[in-house]
Scaffold this motif. Structure first.
Motif, PDB file in Angstrom:
ATOM      1  N   UNK A   1       3.550   5.379   1.500  1.00 15.84           N
ATOM      2  CA  UNK A   1       2.798   6.246   2.403  1.00 15.84           C
ATOM      3  C   UNK A   1       1.806   7.126   1.648  1.00 15.84           C
ATOM      4  N   UNK A   2       2.147   7.485   0.422  1.00 20.02           N
ATOM      5  CA  UNK A   2       1.223   8.259  -0.406  1.00 20.02           C
ATOM      6  C   UNK A   2       0.022   7.403  -0.781  1.00 20.02           C
ATOM      7  N   UNK A   3       0.287   6.163  -1.152  1.00 21.61           N
ATOM      8  CA  UNK A   3      -0.807   5.247  -1.482  1.00 21.61           C
ATOM      9  C   UNK A   3      -1.763   5.101  -0.308  1.00 21.61           C
ATOM     10  N   UNK A   4      -1.225   4.931   0.882  1.00 18.03           N
ATOM     11  CA  UNK A   4      -2.078   4.735   2.053  1.00 18.03           C
ATOM     12  C   UNK A   4      -2.944   5.953   2.335  1.00 18.03           C
ATOM     13  N   UNK A   5      -2.381   7.141   2.177  1.00 18.85           N
ATOM     14  CA  UNK A   5      -3.182   8.348   2.398  1.00 18.85           C
ATOM     15  C   UNK A   5      -4.232   8.516   1.302  1.00 18.85           C
ATOM     16  N   UNK A   6      -3.832   8.249   0.091  1.00 18.47           N
ATOM     17  CA  UNK A   6      -4.736   8.440  -1.037  1.00 18.47           C
ATOM     18  C   UNK A   6      -5.904   7.460  -0.988  1.00 18.47           C
ATOM     19  N   UNK A   7      -5.637   6.249  -0.516  1.00 25.70           N
ATOM     20  CA  UNK A   7      -6.703   5.243  -0.444  1.00 25.70           C
ATOM     21  C   UNK A   7      -7.761   5.578   0.604  1.00 25.70           C
ATOM     22  N   UNK A   8      -7.457   6.494   1.507  1.00 22.75           N
ATOM     23  CA  UNK A   8      -8.466   6.970   2.446  1.00 22.75           C
ATOM     24  C   UNK A   8      -9.430   7.947   1.793  1.00 22.75           C
ATOM     25  N   UNK A   9      -9.041   8.479   0.643  1.00 25.03           N
ATOM     26  CA  UNK A   9      -9.877   9.445  -0.079  1.00 25.03           C
ATOM     27  C   UNK A   9     -10.566   8.812  -1.285  1.00 25.03           C
ATOM     28  N   UNK A  10      -9.891   7.878  -1.940  1.00 29.30           N
ATOM     29  CA  UNK A  10     -10.427   7.202  -3.122  1.00 29.30           C
ATOM     30  C   UNK A  10     -10.074   5.720  -3.023  1.00 29.30           C
ATOM     31  N   UNK A  11     -11.014   4.858  -3.357  1.00 28.47           N
ATOM     32  CA  UNK A  11     -10.723   3.425  -3.341  1.00 28.47           C
ATOM     33  C   UNK A  11      -9.988   3.032  -4.617  1.00 28.47           C
ATOM     34  N   UNK A  12      -8.900   2.280  -4.447  1.00 29.13           N
ATOM     35  CA  UNK A  12      -8.199   1.621  -5.550  1.00 29.13           C
ATOM     36  C   UNK A  12      -7.331   0.544  -4.936  1.00 29.13           C
ATOM     37  N   UNK A  13      -6.825  -0.350  -5.775  1.00 26.93           N
ATOM     38  CA  UNK A  13      -6.113  -1.518  -5.276  1.00 26.93           C
ATOM     39  C   UNK A  13      -4.608  -1.405  -5.491  1.00 26.93           C
ATOM     40  N   UNK A  14      -3.871  -1.958  -4.534  1.00 27.55           N
ATOM     41  CA  UNK A  14      -2.437  -2.145  -4.723  1.00 27.55           C
ATOM     42  C   UNK A  14      -2.234  -3.413  -5.538  1.00 27.55           C
ATOM     43  N   UNK A  15      -1.523  -3.293  -6.642  1.00 29.91           N
ATOM     44  CA  UNK A  15      -1.325  -4.403  -7.565  1.00 29.91           C
ATOM     45  C   UNK A  15      -0.159  -5.284  -7.137  1.00 29.91           C
ATOM     46  N   UNK A  16       0.905  -4.639  -6.680  1.00 24.09           N
ATOM     47  CA  UNK A  16       2.107  -5.387  -6.290  1.00 24.09           C
ATOM     48  C   UNK A  16       2.649  -4.778  -5.000  1.00 24.09           C
ATOM     49  N   UNK A  17       2.498  -5.495  -3.901  1.00 23.12           N
ATOM     50  CA  UNK A  17       2.937  -4.987  -2.605  1.00 23.12           C
ATOM     51  C   UNK A  17       4.450  -4.774  -2.572  1.00 23.12           C
ATOM     52  N   UNK A  18       5.188  -5.613  -3.267  1.00 21.56           N
ATOM     53  CA  UNK A  18       6.650  -5.540  -3.220  1.00 21.56           C
ATOM     54  C   UNK A  18       7.181  -4.278  -3.890  1.00 21.56           C
ATOM     55  N   UNK A  19       6.562  -3.894  -5.009  1.00 22.04           N
ATOM     56  CA  UNK A  19       7.067  -2.743  -5.770  1.00 22.04           C
ATOM     57  C   UNK A  19       6.300  -1.456  -5.497  1.00 22.04           C
ATOM     58  N   UNK A  20       5.150  -1.564  -4.847  1.00 17.95           N
ATOM     59  CA  UNK A  20       4.315  -0.390  -4.627  1.00 17.95           C
ATOM     60  C   UNK A  20       3.455  -0.022  -5.817  1.00 17.95           C
ATOM     61  N   UNK A  21       3.365  -0.923  -6.805  1.00 21.71           N
ATOM     62  CA  UNK A  21       2.551  -0.638  -7.982  1.00 21.71           C
ATOM     63  C   UNK A  21       1.069  -0.732  -7.643  1.00 21.71           C
ATOM     64  N   UNK A  22       0.304   0.236  -8.127  1.00 21.85           N
ATOM     65  CA  UNK A  22      -1.140   0.268  -7.923  1.00 21.85           C
ATOM     66  C   UNK A  22      -1.836   0.249  -9.272  1.00 21.85           C
ATOM     67  N   UNK A  23      -3.134  -0.068  -9.252  1.00 22.60           N
ATOM     68  CA  UNK A  23      -3.927  -0.052 -10.488  1.00 22.60           C
ATOM     69  C   UNK A  23      -5.121   0.876 -10.311  1.00 22.60           C
ATOM     70  N   UNK A  24      -5.323   1.744 -11.289  1.00 25.07           N
ATOM     71  CA  UNK A  24      -6.476   2.634 -11.316  1.00 25.07           C
ATOM     72  C   UNK A  24      -7.327   2.280 -12.532  1.00 25.07           C
ATOM     73  N   UNK A  25      -8.588   1.980 -12.307  1.00 26.82           N
ATOM     74  CA  UNK A  25      -9.493   1.616 -13.389  1.00 26.82           C
ATOM     75  C   UNK A  25     -10.531   2.712 -13.609  1.00 26.82           C
ATOM     76  N   UNK A  26     -10.781   3.021 -14.851  1.00 24.10           N
ATOM     77  CA  UNK A  26     -11.851   3.940 -15.229  1.00 24.10           C
ATOM     78  C   UNK A  26     -13.023   3.135 -15.781  1.00 24.10           C
ATOM     79  N   UNK A  27     -14.230   3.621 -15.531  1.00 30.65           N
ATOM     80  CA  UNK A  27     -15.449   2.918 -15.923  1.00 30.65           C
ATOM     81  C   UNK A  27     -16.239   3.742 -16.929  1.00 30.65           C
TER      82      UNK A  27
END
Length: 348
Positions: free
Chosen positions: A302-328
């Motif tokens: 639920x935190x990921x879903x709220x946060x993705x409304x403010x900043x774009x990033x991808x969920x890496x593993x739906x089963x574990x809830x792991x996400x990936x944040x990339x810096x450019x």
């Protein structure tokens, strides 16, 4: 001119989201006057040969292409016969994120190996390096690794050298997917050739888009005996740019000086800053080491879903809830601090 987006808005989804570095935009503009011979016979592409050789050795030959998938497919097709196969990690980009292009377009069988950290070792290579001479099995011919890996981890020069030595002993060639090779070299503080030519890599897919270019990657053959027909394959796979001077001018701007290194160091530094900023947030787990510009985290869904409304990033593993944040290369300290503050807020 109407701007269709907020130029101040940053995301942490991919370093491909970033714009073009001003020095590269300037190089494109400088190359824009008058006419130049098309299809790579221009003065910019001619100059590019020396630029790549300065980084990768006098035998290096570079062929610019449009994108990273094409760089990988052209490289691997040039290294294999139709009955031969490529050994790669199960998490490899060529296996998970290229729409099946190596197999569907290139006709290249991939033999995947599960790895704990996205990296192959001599022992892991041997899980698929068998069946030589068996007409019923695709014949292993190439080992493909990525640096940095899809899990954000790094191969050291010694680790790549061990992979190459073992592969060559087994009669295999080595391809390196270097879409983020600049980040790996900057993180390890070594020249790019230490991770490629000097370690024994045969063919390299070199990435420019993620590190500040508008578009463009390159097939770089380090061992001329390892790949054939790149000129023809590039055309066959629709990767021969008619106005190649604009790709080559970008590479020259990126590689002639230290722009590639400055950009990579900035992206990596912001990755470390982000990891440090969120590491102590209750409920946030960092399951993987942060070695370059990728940060992996596990958050409540639920935190990921709220946060993705403010900043774009991808969920890496739906089963574990792991996400990936990339810096450019254009990620700033203020960008990181704002994102970290949002994570703190959403985790309350």
């Amino acid at each position: 001119m109407i701007s269709r987006h907020d130029p101040q808005l940053k995301s942490f989804a991919s370093d491909n989201y970033a714009g073009v570095h001003p020095e590269i935009l300037s190089a494109i503009a400088d190359a824009n006057g008058g006419h130049q011979i098309a299809y790579g016979d221009d003065v910019y592409t001619e100059a590019l040969r020396e630029v790549f050789q300065r980084h990768f050795g006098e035998r290096a030959q570079a062929w610019p292409v449009f994108n990273g998938t094409a760089a990988n497919v052209v490289s691997l097709r040039a290294m294999t016969a139709h009955w031969e196969a490529v050994i790669c990690p199960e998490t490899a980009h060529i296996h998970t994120d290229e729409g099946g292009a190596p197999e569907v377009v290139g006709g290249i069988k991939l033999l995947t190996v599960p790895t704990p950290d996205g990296k192959l070792t001599p022992e892991l290579i041997d899980r698929q390096a068998w069946g030589f001479g068996d007409v019923h099995r695709p014949q292993p011919r190439v080992v493909s690794i990525s640096n940095t890996t899809e899990l954000g981890t790094l191969y050291t020069p010694e680790q790549i050298a061990a992979v190459c030595a073992h592969a060559h002993d087994r009669g295999l060639l080595v391809h390196l997917d270097g879409s983020r090779l600049t980040n790996a070299a900057a993180a390890l503080d070594v020249p790019m050739r230490a991770l490629t030519t000097d370690a024994g890599v045969d063919v390299l897919s070199f990435g420019g888009t993620k590190i500040g270019m508008l578009y463009g990657e390159a097939v770089v053959v380090l061992n001329p005996e390892a790949a054939t027909g790149v000129d023809y394959l590039r055309k066959t796979f629709m990767q021969l740019s008619s106005k190649m001077r604009f790709v080559s001018a970008q590479f020259e701007a990126l590689l002639s000086g230290d722009l590639w290194l400055r950009n990579a160091r900035q992206a990596n530094a912001m990755g470390r800053r982000l990891a440090a900023a969120v590491r102590d947030i209750p409920g946030v787990e960092l399951p993987r080491p942060v070695e370059a510009n990728a940060v992996f985290a596990v958050l409540p869904r639920e935190v990921t879903e709220r946060l993705q409304k403010r900043f774009r990033f991808y969920t890496w593993n739906e089963a574990t809830g792991e996400v990936r944040w990339m810096c450019a290369f254009d990620t700033t300290e203020a960008d990181v601090d704002a994102f970290a503050a949002a994570i703190w807020e959403e985790m309350r």
